[in-house]
Structure formats: C-alpha cells, structure tokens
Motif scaffolding. Sequence first.
Motif, PDB file in Angstrom:
ATOM      1  N   GLN A  50      17.985  -4.421   3.854  1.00 53.05           N
ATOM      2  CA  GLN A  50      16.875  -4.246   2.908  1.00 53.05           C
ATOM      3  C   GLN A  50      17.281  -3.369   1.720  1.00 53.05           C
ATOM      4  O   GLN A  50      16.550  -3.302   0.727  1.00 53.05           O
ATOM      5  CB  GLN A  50      15.662  -3.624   3.602  1.00 53.05           C
ATOM      6  N   CYS A  92       5.728  -5.563   5.227  1.00 52.30           N
ATOM      7  CA  CYS A  92       7.187  -5.520   5.096  1.00 52.30           C
ATOM      8  C   CYS A  92       7.541  -5.069   3.683  1.00 52.30           C
ATOM      9  O   CYS A  92       7.014  -5.603   2.709  1.00 52.30           O
ATOM     10  CB  CYS A  92       7.759  -6.912   5.361  1.00 52.30           C
ATOM     11  N   LEU A  93       8.409  -4.076   3.569  1.00 54.83           N
ATOM     12  CA  LEU A  93       8.800  -3.565   2.248  1.00 54.83           C
ATOM     13  C   LEU A  93       9.456  -4.653   1.399  1.00 54.83           C
ATOM     14  O   LEU A  93       9.441  -4.574   0.180  1.00 54.83           O
ATOM     15  CB  LEU A  93       9.759  -2.386   2.395  1.00 54.83           C
ATOM     16  N   HIS A 134      10.893  -5.482  14.504  1.00 51.52           N
ATOM     17  CA  HIS A 134      10.780  -5.890  13.103  1.00 51.52           C
ATOM     18  C   HIS A 134      12.117  -5.693  12.386  1.00 51.52           C
ATOM     19  O   HIS A 134      12.608  -6.599  11.693  1.00 51.52           O
ATOM     20  CB  HIS A 134       9.668  -5.071  12.425  1.00 51.52           C
ATOM     21  N   HIS A 138      15.110  -8.271  10.844  1.00 49.89           N
ATOM     22  CA  HIS A 138      15.754  -8.202   9.517  1.00 49.89           C
ATOM     23  C   HIS A 138      17.269  -8.346   9.629  1.00 49.89           C
ATOM     24  O   HIS A 138      17.894  -9.088   8.874  1.00 49.89           O
ATOM     25  CB  HIS A 138      15.460  -6.863   8.825  1.00 49.89           C
ATOM     26  N   LEU A 182       7.361  -1.988   7.142  1.00 53.06           N
ATOM     27  CA  LEU A 182       8.740  -1.668   7.503  1.00 53.06           C
ATOM     28  C   LEU A 182       9.739  -2.624   6.865  1.00 53.06           C
ATOM     29  O   LEU A 182       9.385  -3.677   6.420  1.00 53.06           O
ATOM     30  CB  LEU A 182       8.964  -1.705   9.006  1.00 53.06           C
TER      31      LEU A 182
HETATM   32 ZN    ZN Z   1      10.367  -5.661   6.870  1.00 53.09          ZN
END
Ligand code: ZN
Length: 182
Positions: A50, A92-93, A134, A138, A182
């Motif tokens: 991320q 989700c970011l 979560h 990712h 998240l």
């Molecule tokens: Zn996320």
Amino acid sequence: MAVMDVVKYGNPILRKKCAEVTDFDSLPELVNNMFDTMYEEEGVGLAANQVGLNLKLMIIDVSHMDEAEETHVFVNGKITDSWGESIIEEGCLSIPEVRLEVKRPEFIKFKYKTMGGEKKEEEFSGLLARAIQHENDHLNGIFIIDRVSPIVRMQVKKQLKEITKESGINRKNKDRKISFVL
Ligand SMILES: [Zn+2]
C-alpha cells in the motif's frame, strides 16, 4: 517523521503477491515510516504494497478500538488455520470512501516472523484477527471488493473507476470518519 504516499486501487502493485522479506536490517526505519503514514491517514493497518513496496510486511494498531491492544508488525506472515465467522464493515486506505460488509473467519492461526526475524505462530481473534486478514489479503493482491458478492461489487463499480482514474494522485479525504479502515 516520514509519511509515504498510499497507493490506490488501480495501481498494479496492489494486485501482486508480495515477496518475502529477506533483509531484516532495513525494517526498523521502513516500519517507522509505515506507522507515520498509517497514523497520518487514520488507518488501523497498512500493508507494505500500500506504500508501493513489494514486501510481505504489515503493521497494525487497533488500540484506539481495543484498549488492551498494542502495535503489531508481522513479517512473512501466513494464515495456517481459520474458523468461525463474522461480518464487519471494513474500509480500505487504498479504496477511499468505500465501506463494505465483509464476511471472514473470526479466528485465525497465523505464522509470521517478528522484525527481529524470530519465528512465531499464534492464534488471533476479534479486531486484530480481522485486521491481519485484511492486510494479508493486500499482500496477496486481494481487496475487500473481492470478498463481497458480485451485486455489492457492482454497486461500487463507479467509485472504483474514479479511484482508478485518480490513482497516483494523493488526495485527502477530510471527512473520513474512522471506523475500520486499513
Ligand atoms: Zn486495505
């Protein structure tokens, strides 16, 4: 303090299966920067891809929702068992403004290494188990939209398209109410 850019849905690194961490020496600085980024973005978890890094590394802090909690760093993690079931709304970011009810196992057994390279295998439940799943998704290229029904996915299709279009542009979401992002 070093805040990194959070990459958004549409960026190919988020569809990659991340590589194992082998250089543990560089982790402390990287992890510090990831925590700075996560707190700045008001998230409770963050996976390395991320922030654009192809590494099997995640950080989690659900302590504002569960006082008994502390901060966590998991390296080269793998879910080895899971059981039970719960439905919780997740954000989700990397998919700003989208909230989806996601069904996941309530309990997991998780094998991982610490930042120092120590091997561990532990059982997790509650919000922490949820956050680990979560972030682990990712690191395997999976999003919350892959965990919902095709009908629900259809409902957020337009938003996803917009996020993809703006992907790469760091936009601030002022009125993001913190729930479980998240
Ligand atoms: Zn996320």
